[in-house]
Structures are given as structure tokens and as C-alpha cells.
Design a protein around this motif. Structure first.
Motif, PDB file in Angstrom:
ATOM      1  N   THR A  59      55.460 109.274   8.038  1.00 54.51           N
ATOM      2  CA  THR A  59      55.057 110.668   7.886  1.00 54.51           C
ATOM      3  C   THR A  59      56.291 111.466   7.471  1.00 54.51           C
ATOM      4  N   ARG A 113      47.998 113.916   4.198  1.00 55.17           N
ATOM      5  CA  ARG A 113      48.476 113.970   5.589  1.00 55.17           C
ATOM      6  C   ARG A 113      49.960 113.617   5.714  1.00 55.17           C
ATOM      7  N   TRP A 114      50.730 113.931   4.678  1.00 51.82           N
ATOM      8  CA  TRP A 114      52.177 113.736   4.656  1.00 51.82           C
ATOM      9  C   TRP A 114      52.590 112.269   4.754  1.00 51.82           C
ATOM     10  N   GLN A 115      51.655 111.362   4.488  1.00 53.55           N
ATOM     11  CA  GLN A 115      51.976 109.938   4.509  1.00 53.55           C
ATOM     12  C   GLN A 115      52.613 109.542   3.180  1.00 53.55           C
TER      13      GLN A 115
END
Length: 92
Positions: A39, A60-62
Motif C-alpha cells: 500500500t 486502493r493505493w495498491q
């Protein structure tokens, strides 16, 4: 398996944080386990372009992260596998 022409660590993968969408093909294709998914931390998000921030939020900031750069043998499989063209190889 080893069709790479460089010594380990001569080149390192560089990930363009504004492009990476965390889909993970680089992780799956790398024979040397150079990458992992993580992340993106809040402090790194601040430096992204508007487009990078939107992509990051949606995913999701992955993102992929280089964790064992010294293992990279510059085979280029990660570069070819990345659908966002977010990976380049740079001489270390």
C-alpha cells in the motif's frame, strides 16, 4: 530458465508511481521475486500527479514495490508484463 544477460543488481526495476495500478503481473512473472504488492504510504501519495492520485485512490493505493532489487537480472519480463508500462530498468 535463465535467459538474462546481466549480472544480478547491474540493473534495477524502477516503478512509475503515477502509472502503477497494482494489477500484479510483474510480481507473478518475475523469476527472482524482486517485487511484492504494498500500500503506497500517505507521504508518497502527496508527490503524485492528479492522474496518479486518481488511479491510486481507485486501486486502493495498491502498487508493486521493488523489495529485492539486488536479485534483478534485467530479463525484462516485468517490463513486458506491465499493462500500464510503469516499469523501466535502470543501471544501478
Amino acid at each position: 530458465m535463465n535467459t538474462c544477460k546481466q549480472a544480478p543488481g547491474a540493473f534495477i526495476p524502477v516503478i512509475d508511481r503515477n502509472r502503477c495500478e497494482g494489477k500484479g503481473p510483474c510480481i507473478n512473472v518475475c523469476p527472482y521475486q524482486v517485487f511484492e504488492m504494498f500500500t503506497l504510504p500517505p507521504e508518497a501519495r502527496e508527490t503524485l500527479s492528479l492522474k496518479g492520485k486518481i488511479k491510486g485512490f481507485v486501486h486502493r493505493w495498491q502498487q508493486a514495490n521493488v523489495v529485492l532489487a539486488e536479485r534483478c537480472m534485467a530479463c525484462g519480463l516485468c517490463v513486458s508484463a506491465c499493462p500500464e508500462q510503469a516499469i523501466t530498468l535502470a543501471r544501478s
